[in-house]
Design a protein around this motif. Structure first.
Motif, PDB file in Angstrom:
ATOM      1  N   ALA A 184       0.753  -1.305  -0.044  1.00  0.00           N
ATOM      2  CA  ALA A 184       0.065   0.042   0.119  1.00  0.00           C
ATOM      3  C   ALA A 184       0.793   1.335  -0.172  1.00  0.00           C
ATOM      4  CB  ALA A 184      -0.978   0.082   1.222  1.00  0.00           C
ATOM      5  N   LEU A 185       1.916   1.304   0.854  1.00  0.00           N
ATOM      6  CA  LEU A 185       2.685   2.537   1.002  1.00  0.00           C
ATOM      7  C   LEU A 185       3.451   2.581  -0.387  1.00  0.00           C
ATOM      8  CD1 LEU A 185       4.330   2.057   4.319  1.00  0.00           C
ATOM      9  CD2 LEU A 185       3.101   4.006   3.495  1.00  0.00           C
ATOM     10  N   ALA A 186       3.957   1.426  -1.041  1.00  0.00           N
ATOM     11  CA  ALA A 186       4.581   1.428  -2.190  1.00  0.00           C
ATOM     12  C   ALA A 186       3.806   1.975  -3.398  1.00  0.00           C
ATOM     13  CB  ALA A 186       5.361   0.148  -2.574  1.00  0.00           C
ATOM     14  N   ILE A 187       2.439   1.477  -3.221  1.00  0.00           N
ATOM     15  CA  ILE A 187       1.671   2.243  -4.371  1.00  0.00           C
ATOM     16  C   ILE A 187       1.520   3.827  -4.352  1.00  0.00           C
ATOM     17  CG2 ILE A 187      -0.843   2.085  -5.128  1.00  0.00           C
ATOM     18  CD1 ILE A 187      -0.490  -0.909  -4.714  1.00  0.00           C
ATOM     19  N   SER A 188       1.072   4.058  -3.006  1.00  0.00           N
ATOM     20  CA  SER A 188       0.860   5.509  -2.763  1.00  0.00           C
ATOM     21  C   SER A 188       2.072   6.363  -3.147  1.00  0.00           C
ATOM     22  CB  SER A 188       0.168   5.858  -1.553  1.00  0.00           C
ATOM     23  OG  SER A 188       1.332   5.754  -0.330  1.00  0.00           O
ATOM     24  N   ALA A 189       3.329   5.760  -2.782  1.00  0.00           N
ATOM     25  CA  ALA A 189       4.568   6.606  -3.355  1.00  0.00           C
ATOM     26  C   ALA A 189       4.561   6.806  -4.932  1.00  0.00           C
ATOM     27  CB  ALA A 189       5.843   5.979  -2.603  1.00  0.00           C
ATOM     28  N   VAL A 190       4.458   5.621  -5.614  1.00  0.00           N
ATOM     29  CA  VAL A 190       4.554   5.654  -6.795  1.00  0.00           C
ATOM     30  C   VAL A 190       3.332   6.452  -7.580  1.00  0.00           C
ATOM     31  CG1 VAL A 190       4.133   4.075  -8.785  1.00  0.00           C
ATOM     32  CG2 VAL A 190       5.683   3.388  -7.017  1.00  0.00           C
ATOM     33  N   ALA A 191       2.331   6.529  -6.959  1.00  0.00           N
ATOM     34  CA  ALA A 191       1.127   7.393  -7.362  1.00  0.00           C
ATOM     35  C   ALA A 191       1.654   8.822  -7.539  1.00  0.00           C
ATOM     36  CB  ALA A 191      -0.120   7.181  -6.616  1.00  0.00           C
ATOM     37  N   GLU A 192       2.410   9.273  -6.153  1.00  0.00           N
ATOM     38  CA  GLU A 192       2.753  10.458  -6.005  1.00  0.00           C
ATOM     39  C   GLU A 192       4.039  10.843  -7.049  1.00  0.00           C
ATOM     40  OE1 GLU A 192       3.494  10.948  -1.288  1.00  0.00           O
ATOM     41  OE2 GLU A 192       5.084  11.938  -2.230  1.00  0.00           O
ATOM     42  N   GLN A 193       4.682   9.929  -7.208  1.00  0.00           N
ATOM     43  CA  GLN A 193       5.878  10.260  -8.406  1.00  0.00           C
ATOM     44  C   GLN A 193       5.212  10.601  -9.611  1.00  0.00           C
ATOM     45  OE1 GLN A 193       9.695   9.872  -7.939  1.00  0.00           O
ATOM     46  NE2 GLN A 193       9.148  10.460  -5.835  1.00  0.00           N
ATOM     47  N   ASP A 194       4.086   9.646  -9.828  1.00  0.00           N
ATOM     48  CA  ASP A 194       3.492   9.704 -11.298  1.00  0.00           C
ATOM     49  C   ASP A 194       2.674  10.924 -11.558  1.00  0.00           C
ATOM     50  OD1 ASP A 194       2.662   8.377 -13.648  1.00  0.00           O
ATOM     51  OD2 ASP A 194       0.747   8.067 -12.832  1.00  0.00           O
ATOM     52  N   GLU A 195       2.068  11.420 -10.594  1.00  0.00           N
ATOM     53  CA  GLU A 195       1.323  12.573 -10.382  1.00  0.00           C
ATOM     54  C   GLU A 195       2.332  13.918 -10.828  1.00  0.00           C
ATOM     55  OE1 GLU A 195      -1.374  13.050  -7.120  1.00  0.00           O
ATOM     56  OE2 GLU A 195      -1.056  15.190  -7.120  1.00  0.00           O
ATOM     57  N   ALA A 196       3.525  13.785  -9.927  1.00  0.00           N
ATOM     58  CA  ALA A 196       4.538  14.878 -10.100  1.00  0.00           C
ATOM     59  C   ALA A 196       5.094  14.900 -11.804  1.00  0.00           C
ATOM     60  CB  ALA A 196       5.596  14.873  -9.213  1.00  0.00           C
ATOM     61  N   ALA A 197       5.348  13.641 -12.254  1.00  0.00           N
ATOM     62  CA  ALA A 197       5.908  13.596 -13.508  1.00  0.00           C
ATOM     63  C   ALA A 197       5.012  14.072 -14.347  1.00  0.00           C
ATOM     64  CB  ALA A 197       6.344  12.038 -13.942  1.00  0.00           C
ATOM     65  N   ARG A 198       3.739  13.567 -14.216  1.00  0.00           N
ATOM     66  CA  ARG A 198       2.593  14.202 -15.308  1.00  0.00           C
ATOM     67  C   ARG A 198       2.285  15.368 -15.362  1.00  0.00           C
ATOM     68  NH1 ARG A 198      -0.970   9.884 -17.267  1.00  0.00           N
ATOM     69  NH2 ARG A 198      -0.393   8.167 -16.552  1.00  0.00           N
ATOM     70  N   ALA A 199       2.764  16.162 -14.285  1.00  0.00           N
ATOM     71  CA  ALA A 199       2.621  17.751 -14.238  1.00  0.00           C
ATOM     72  C   ALA A 199       3.758  18.454 -14.451  1.00  0.00           C
ATOM     73  CB  ALA A 199       2.031  17.989 -12.527  1.00  0.00           C
ATOM     74  N   SER A 217      19.961  20.303 -24.649  1.00  0.00           N
ATOM     75  CA  SER A 217      19.839  20.899 -26.041  1.00  0.00           C
ATOM     76  C   SER A 217      18.391  20.705 -26.393  1.00  0.00           C
ATOM     77  CB  SER A 217      20.458  20.735 -27.245  1.00  0.00           C
ATOM     78  OG  SER A 217      20.343  19.266 -27.292  1.00  0.00           O
ATOM     79  N   LEU A 218      17.562  19.691 -25.945  1.00  0.00           N
ATOM     80  CA  LEU A 218      16.076  19.404 -26.522  1.00  0.00           C
ATOM     81  C   LEU A 218      15.194  20.272 -25.554  1.00  0.00           C
ATOM     82  CD1 LEU A 218      16.072  15.554 -26.879  1.00  0.00           C
ATOM     83  CD2 LEU A 218      16.464  17.256 -28.566  1.00  0.00           C
ATOM     84  N   GLY A 219      15.487  20.951 -24.890  1.00  0.00           N
ATOM     85  CA  GLY A 219      14.810  21.988 -23.959  1.00  0.00           C
ATOM     86  C   GLY A 219      13.416  21.272 -23.249  1.00  0.00           C
ATOM     87  N   LEU A 220      13.571  20.211 -22.785  1.00  0.00           N
ATOM     88  CA  LEU A 220      12.384  19.554 -22.260  1.00  0.00           C
ATOM     89  C   LEU A 220      12.208  19.805 -20.907  1.00  0.00           C
ATOM     90  CD1 LEU A 220      13.279  15.845 -23.571  1.00  0.00           C
ATOM     91  CD2 LEU A 220      11.815  17.717 -24.494  1.00  0.00           C
ATOM     92  N   ARG A 221      13.004  20.402 -20.257  1.00  0.00           N
ATOM     93  CA  ARG A 221      12.651  21.058 -18.692  1.00  0.00           C
ATOM     94  C   ARG A 221      11.625  22.088 -18.706  1.00  0.00           C
ATOM     95  NH1 ARG A 221      15.317  19.059 -14.334  1.00  0.00           N
ATOM     96  NH2 ARG A 221      17.290  18.271 -14.762  1.00  0.00           N
ATOM     97  N   THR A 222      10.593  21.718 -17.656  1.00  0.00           N
ATOM     98  CA  THR A 222       9.493  22.487 -17.524  1.00  0.00           C
ATOM     99  C   THR A 222       9.861  23.838 -16.549  1.00  0.00           C
ATOM    100  OG1 THR A 222       8.801  21.584 -15.487  1.00  0.00           O
ATOM    101  CG2 THR A 222       8.018  20.559 -17.672  1.00  0.00           C
ATOM    102  N   GLY A 223       9.147  24.885 -16.743  1.00  0.00           N
ATOM    103  CA  GLY A 223       9.531  25.957 -15.665  1.00  0.00           C
ATOM    104  C   GLY A 223       9.153  25.356 -14.326  1.00  0.00           C
ATOM    105  N   GLU A 224       8.672  24.368 -14.081  1.00  0.00           N
ATOM    106  CA  GLU A 224       8.463  23.896 -12.573  1.00  0.00           C
ATOM    107  C   GLU A 224       9.590  23.062 -12.046  1.00  0.00           C
ATOM    108  OE1 GLU A 224       5.157  23.959 -10.783  1.00  0.00           O
ATOM    109  OE2 GLU A 224       3.685  23.557 -12.425  1.00  0.00           O
ATOM    110  N   GLY A 225      10.723  22.776 -13.221  1.00  0.00           N
ATOM    111  CA  GLY A 225      11.869  21.874 -12.779  1.00  0.00           C
ATOM    112  C   GLY A 225      12.082  20.648 -12.768  1.00  0.00           C
ATOM    113  N   GLY A 226      11.048  20.345 -13.750  1.00  0.00           N
ATOM    114  CA  GLY A 226      10.797  18.722 -13.810  1.00  0.00           C
ATOM    115  C   GLY A 226      10.729  18.416 -15.350  1.00  0.00           C
ATOM    116  N   LEU A 227      10.130  17.396 -15.840  1.00  0.00           N
ATOM    117  CA  LEU A 227      10.233  16.917 -17.166  1.00  0.00           C
ATOM    118  C   LEU A 227       8.502  16.523 -17.092  1.00  0.00           C
ATOM    119  CD1 LEU A 227      12.899  14.319 -17.667  1.00  0.00           C
ATOM    120  CD2 LEU A 227      12.772  16.729 -18.540  1.00  0.00           C
ATOM    121  N   ALA A 228       7.936  16.898 -18.121  1.00  0.00           N
ATOM    122  CA  ALA A 228       6.341  16.301 -18.363  1.00  0.00           C
ATOM    123  C   ALA A 228       6.409  14.815 -18.965  1.00  0.00           C
ATOM    124  CB  ALA A 228       5.637  17.177 -19.151  1.00  0.00           C
ATOM    125  N   VAL A 229       6.052  13.825 -18.171  1.00  0.00           N
ATOM    126  CA  VAL A 229       6.254  12.399 -18.786  1.00  0.00           C
ATOM    127  C   VAL A 229       5.152  11.723 -18.206  1.00  0.00           C
ATOM    128  CG1 VAL A 229       7.673  10.477 -18.561  1.00  0.00           C
ATOM    129  CG2 VAL A 229       8.744  12.443 -18.358  1.00  0.00           C
TER     130      VAL A 229
END
Ligand code: FAD
Length: 364
Positions: free
Chosen positions: A222-237, A307-319
Motif C-alpha cells: 500500500a505504501l509503495a503504491i501511494s509513493a509511486v502514485a505521488e511520483q506519477d502525479e509529479a511527472a505528469r504535471a 539541448s532538447l529543452g524538455l525541462r518545464t518551468g517547474e523544474g521537472g519533465l512532463a512524462v
C-alpha cells in the motif's frame, strides 16, 4: 580529423540498467533487431547499471526487493534465490551480463552520450569518443546514480574533514576511529549508520524531517503504491520529483529495530552550518566531525539532453507512461514512478509498445 559518419538506427536507448535492459528486451520481442533497429549505449565499464558502483557491504535484500528482469527466468536465474552474502553489485553485474548475452542485446560500452542535436525529424546522439548515432526515437534510461544531490549549508567549504555522497561511499573501514555525521532520512543513510556502528568512533545521524518509521518488517504494498502514485502525479504535471522516502516512510525491519534499540538509529534535526572541524546546531551545540556523509538522494541524470529543452518551468519533465509530453520522439524509462526495479520492468513493456506505434506512424 574528419567527423565520422553517424550510424543510422531507428531507436537509441541510453543506459543499460534495469530500465534500459527491460526496454531492449521488449523491443526485441516486438520484432526489432538489436544492434540494427535499436542500439543500447552505456558508459559503464561493465554490466550491472548503477549496481556495479554500489558499495561492497550492500547485499541483495538489505535495502528493498530486487525484481528479476523480464524473461530472466528463461536463464534459470533469479534475484530471489541469488546469493545474499555476496555484494549485491557482484550478483547484479553477473546476472545482467548473462542476461545481455542470452538475449543478444549487444550493449555498446563504454560509450558515454555527451549530447544530442535536434535534426528536425531525427535526433543526433553524440558520444564522448566521437561516434554518433542518427535516430528516429530516443529512450533515455540513464537513472540517477550520476547525479547525487548534495544540499548546500553555510561553512561547507570551510570544513576540513572529508565530505562525500552516497555515490562515493565505499567501505565503513574508511572511517575507522572517526566521528562521522550521516545526513539523510532514507535507506542509504540507515545502511551507512549500521555499517559504521562499532567501526567509527561515533556516528551522529541528522535529518531535515523526523524519520517516518512504519511498523512493518518490509515496505508494504500500500505504501509503495501511494509513493509511486505521488511520483506519477509529479511527472505528469512536469514537477520536480518528490523524494521517494517521503512517500513510503521507513520500515522497522528487525535490523532497523536493533539499531534503534542500540541508539544508533536515533536521529536529530539538521545542523545549521559546518565549521572547520564539526557541525553546529540551531541550539548552539557543536559536534566534532571527521567526516560528513551526504546520503541526501539523487536527481535524474539529464544533462546530455539539455539541448532538447524538455525541462518545464517547474523544474521537472512532463512524462506520462514513460513518454515525454513535450517531444514525441523521446521516452524516459526508469523516471519517477518507474524508478525501482519493478517500475523499470513495467517501463520496458509500456515504452516498447509506444515505440513500435511511433515507428509505424513514421513509416512513409
Ligand atoms: P541505473 O541502474 O542507474 O542505470 C543507468 C545506466 O545508464 C547506467 O548503467 C549508466 O552507466 C548509464 N548512463 C547514465 N548516463 C549515461 C550517459 N550519458 N551515456 C551513457 N550511459 C549513461 N530499487 C529496487 O527495486 N530495489 C532495491 O533494493 C534498490 N536498492 C537501491 C539502493 C540504492 C543505494 C539506490 C541509490 C537505489 C536503489 N534502488 C533499488 C533503486 C534503483 O536504482 C532502481 O531500482 C534501478 O536499479 C534503477 O535502474 P535504472 O536502469 O533506471 O538506472
Amino acid at each position: 580529423g574528419e567527423a565520422l559518419e553517424p550510424i543510422r538506427t531507428r531507436v537509441v536507448v541510453i543506459g543499460a540498467g534495469q530500465a534500459g535492459l527491460s526496454v531492449a528486451y521488449y523491443l526485441q520481442r516486438l520484432g526489432l533487431v538489436p544492434g540494427v533497429d535499436f542500439v543500447v549505449l552505456d558508459r559503464g565499464p561493465s554490466t550491472g547499471g548503477a549496481w556495479q558502483f554500489r558499495w561492497r557491504a550492500l547485499r541483495l535484500g538489505t535495502a528493498h526487493k530486487v525484481n528479476d528482469l523480464p524473461g530472466m527466468a528463461d536463464l534459470g536465474i533469479s534475484f530471489e534465490t541469488g546469493d545474499r552474502t555476496a555484494p549485491a553489485r557482484d550478483v547484479v553485474s553477473d546476472y545482467y551480463d548473462r542476461y545481455e548475452r542470452y538475449y543478444g542485446l549487444e550493449v555498446q560500452r563504454p560509450v558515454e552520450v555527451t549530447g544530442v542535436d535536434d535534426l528536425g525529424t531525427r535526433i543526433l546522439v553524440r558520444t564522448r569518443d566521437g561516434a554518433s548515432y542518427e535516430t528516429e526515437l530516443l529512450v533515455n534510461a540513464t537513472g540517477t546514480w550520476g547525479s547525487p544531490f548534495r544540499p548546500w549549508y553555510p561553512g561547507a567549504d570551510t570544513f576540513a574533514g572529508r565530505q562525500l555522497t552516497t555515490a562515493e561511499y565505499e567501505d565503513a573501514r574508511d572511517f575507522t576511529g572517526q566521528d562521522v555525521v550521516v545526513v539523510g532520512g532514507g535507506t542509504s543513510a540507515i545502511g551507512f549508520l549500521l555499517e559504521l556502528d562499532g567501526v567509527a568512533a561515533r556516528t551522529i545521524w541528522v535529518t531535515r524531517r523526523p524519520v517516518d518509521w512504519v511498523d512493518q518488517q518490509e515496505l508494504g504494498t500500500a505504501l509503495a503504491i501511494s509513493a509511486v502514485a505521488e511520483q506519477d502525479e509529479a511527472a505528469r504535471a512536469g514537477k520536480a520529483l518528490p523524494s521517494i522516502v517521503s512517500g513510503t516512510g521507513v520500515p522497522i525491519s528487525r535490523r532497523n529495530r536493533a539499531g534503534i534499540e542500540r541508539g544508533v538509529l536515533v536521529e536529530r534535526g539538521m545542523f545549521v552550518s559546518l565549521e572547520h572541524d564539526g557541525v553546529r546546531f540551531a541550539d548552539g551545540t557543536f559536534e566534532h566531525a571527521d567526516a560528513v556523509i551526504w546520503a541526501t538522494g539523487f536527481r535524474p541524470e539529464l544533462r546530455h539532453l539539455a539541448s532538447l529543452g524538455l525541462r518545464t518551468g517547474e523544474g521537472g519533465l512532463a512524462v506520462a507512461r514513460g513518454a515525454s509530453q513535450t517531444d514525441p520522439r523521446v521516452f524516459f524509462a526508469g523516471y519517477g514512478p518507474q524508478a525501482s526495479t519493478i517500475g523499470a520492468n513495467r517501463a520496458g513493456r509500456v515504452i516498447a509498445r509506444q515505440v513500435l506505434l511511433a515507428l509505424s506512424a513514421r513509416r512513409p
